[in-house]
Motif scaffolding. Structure first.
Motif, mmCIF file in Angstrom:
data_model
loop_
_atom_site.group_PDB
_atom_site.id
_atom_site.type_symbol
_atom_site.label_atom_id
_atom_site.label_comp_id
_atom_site.label_asym_id
_atom_site.label_seq_id
_atom_site.Cartn_x
_atom_site.Cartn_y
_atom_site.Cartn_z
ATOM 1 N N SER A 158 0.836 -1.209 0.000
ATOM 2 C CA SER A 158 0.000 0.000 0.000
ATOM 3 C C SER A 158 0.868 1.256 0.000
ATOM 4 O O SER A 158 0.610 2.212 -0.740
ATOM 5 N N LEU A 159 1.920 1.253 0.810
ATOM 6 C CA LEU A 159 2.841 2.392 0.867
ATOM 7 C C LEU A 159 3.598 2.543 -0.447
ATOM 8 O O LEU A 159 3.837 3.666 -0.912
ATOM 9 N N TYR A 160 3.967 1.418 -1.050
ATOM 10 C CA TYR A 160 4.648 1.447 -2.349
ATOM 11 C C TYR A 160 3.783 2.171 -3.387
ATOM 12 O O TYR A 160 4.268 3.037 -4.117
ATOM 13 N N CYS A 161 2.502 1.812 -3.432
ATOM 14 C CA CYS A 161 1.583 2.446 -4.388
ATOM 15 C C CYS A 161 1.458 3.945 -4.115
ATOM 16 O O CYS A 161 1.351 4.753 -5.049
ATOM 17 N N GLN A 162 1.491 4.322 -2.845
ATOM 18 C CA GLN A 162 1.416 5.746 -2.501
ATOM 19 C C GLN A 162 2.645 6.499 -3.000
ATOM 20 O O GLN A 162 2.538 7.618 -3.503
ATOM 21 N N TRP A 163 3.835 5.882 -2.850
ATOM 22 C CA TRP A 163 5.053 6.535 -3.335
ATOM 23 C C TRP A 163 5.006 6.691 -4.852
ATOM 24 O O TRP A 163 5.432 7.722 -5.391
ATOM 25 N N ILE A 164 4.526 5.678 -5.542
ATOM 26 C CA ILE A 164 4.445 5.732 -7.007
ATOM 27 C C ILE A 164 3.484 6.843 -7.442
ATOM 28 O O ILE A 164 3.758 7.588 -8.393
ATOM 29 N N LYS A 165 2.382 6.960 -6.735
ATOM 30 C CA LYS A 165 1.385 7.984 -7.071
ATOM 31 C C LYS A 165 1.819 9.360 -6.598
ATOM 32 O O LYS A 165 1.559 10.386 -7.240
ATOM 33 N N GLY A 166 2.513 9.399 -5.471
ATOM 34 C CA GLY A 166 2.948 10.665 -4.884
ATOM 35 C C GLY A 166 2.359 10.846 -3.496
ATOM 36 O O GLY A 166 1.139 10.781 -3.335
ATOM 37 N N ARG A 167 3.229 11.033 -2.497
ATOM 38 C CA ARG A 167 2.791 11.214 -1.114
ATOM 39 C C ARG A 167 3.115 12.626 -0.641
ATOM 40 O O ARG A 167 4.129 13.200 -1.046
ATOM 41 N N LYS A 168 2.265 13.161 0.199
ATOM 42 C CA LYS A 168 2.525 14.478 0.781
ATOM 43 C C LYS A 168 3.302 14.305 2.073
ATOM 44 O O LYS A 168 2.829 13.675 3.024
ATOM 45 N N ILE A 169 4.495 14.854 2.096
ATOM 46 C CA ILE A 169 5.348 14.812 3.276
ATOM 47 C C ILE A 169 5.642 16.249 3.682
ATOM 48 O O ILE A 169 6.238 17.005 2.908
ATOM 49 N N ASN A 170 5.189 16.622 4.888
ATOM 50 C CA ASN A 170 5.373 17.996 5.377
ATOM 51 C C ASN A 170 4.873 19.028 4.372
ATOM 52 O O ASN A 170 5.514 20.056 4.115
ATOM 53 N N GLY A 171 3.721 18.737 3.788
ATOM 54 C CA GLY A 171 3.098 19.685 2.867
ATOM 55 C C GLY A 171 3.610 19.610 1.440
ATOM 56 O O GLY A 171 3.067 20.278 0.557
ATOM 57 N N GLU A 172 4.650 18.806 1.169
ATOM 58 C CA GLU A 172 5.193 18.687 -0.173
ATOM 59 C C GLU A 172 4.887 17.307 -0.739
ATOM 60 O O GLU A 172 5.000 16.299 -0.050
ATOM 61 N N LYS A 173 4.507 17.288 -2.014
ATOM 62 C CA LYS A 173 4.199 16.014 -2.658
ATOM 63 C C LYS A 173 5.485 15.403 -3.207
ATOM 64 O O LYS A 173 6.178 16.009 -4.020
ATOM 65 N N ILE A 174 5.799 14.204 -2.756
ATOM 66 C CA ILE A 174 7.007 13.505 -3.193
ATOM 67 C C ILE A 174 6.606 12.231 -3.922
ATOM 68 O O ILE A 174 5.856 11.417 -3.402
ATOM 69 N N LYS A 175 7.116 12.095 -5.133
ATOM 70 C CA LYS A 175 6.807 10.944 -5.968
ATOM 71 C C LYS A 175 8.090 10.190 -6.269
ATOM 72 O O LYS A 175 9.093 10.784 -6.657
#
Length: 268
Positions: free
Chosen positions: A202-219
């Motif tokens: 599930s976390l892998y899919c989030q990274w591929i799609k892009g996750r918000k970390i401290n307000g910034e989207k990281i893909k």
């Protein structure tokens, strides 16, 4: 990982050959009680059948004796019996129940919870979009150009009855998911501590799609994730750290993964 409130026990458990053999031993009742206590503790911990405390401390016979409120000699005898019958296995000093996730289907429970959370998130987003586009006409003559580009495709298909496009999109989504699973399995294969696979995916899919970390989207790309995991594995091997002290795979695949992504690899 949150505890679960149930464990699966078959109704014919007392017809099982191993249980029948245990019942022929001295103190069989105590041994069987300890087995059920062990199963309940595994469910409460929800750690894929691995008995560790805070991912760093393994449960000892003495600790289990205290938790189970049984004499240490009795607990040790029971564990020796379970190990002899293959009911438990010691890996790097940690007690484990082989194939716990397979027999308890906890992965399916976790998948169901994740699906429900994602479904409700998307459902609320659809409601917001419909409310924002309340001035759109929804008769049988509705046209794509009359809808804003960000309206959910499912809503448009529902209005137009374009079932063929719905089916094609469903096939495309399924193919995309299969590819993600295949790419993830390649990464999972290089990580020796097999704990937390479902949440890690599930976390892998989030990274591929892009996750918000401290307000910034990281893909992250599949290659970037693979290299980050590889970096962590190499670091642990260089330091000759025992595997029991490694991060669980789902823990590594969380925000801490960024600690092992090389500078310049992260795409925002």
């Amino acid at each position: 990982m949150a505890e679960v409130k149930w464990i699966k026990i078959t109704t014919d458990i007392f017809d099982d050959e191993k249980i029948l053999l245990i019942e022929s031993l001295p103190d069989s009742d105590s041994i069987i009680v300890i087995w059920f206590k062990l199963l309940c503790l595994a469910g409460k911990m929800n750690n894929s059948g691995v008995f560790t405390l805070n991912d760093s401390i393994v449960y000892t016979d003495e600790m289990l004796s205290t938790i189970f409120r049984r004499k240490e000699t009795t607990v040790k005898m029971a564990l020796d019996v379970f190990e002899g019958f293959g009911m438990i296995k010691r890996i790097d000093g940690a007690i484990t129940i082989p194939n716990w996730g397979k027999h308890q289907t906890l992965d399916q429970l976790e998948k169901k919870r994740e699906y429900q959370r994602e479904y409700m998130r998307e459902y609320r987003e659809k409601q917001r979009q419909i409310a924002d586009k309340s001035n759109c006409k929804t008769n049988s003559n509705v046209n794509v150009s009359s809808l804003d580009k960000d309206i959910d495709k499912d809503i448009y298909y529902m209005f137009t009855g374009d079932h063929e496009r719905v089916e094609n999109d469903a096939k495309k989504t399924a193919a995309d998911l299969d590819q993600k699973k295949a790419d993830f399995e390649t990464i999972y294969a290089i990580y020796p501590k097999k704990v937390g696979k479902t949440r890690a995916f599930s976390l892998y899919c989030q990274w591929i799609k892009g996750r918000k970390i401290n307000g910034e989207k990281i893909k992250l790309s599949n290659r970037e994730i693979y290299l980050a995991v590889q970096h962590y594995v190499e670091q642990q091997e260089r330091e000759q750290r025992e595997q029991i002290y490694w991060k669980n795979f789902d823990t590594l695949m969380g925000q801490s993964l960024l600690d092992y992504v090389e500078r310049g690899e992260v795409n925002e």
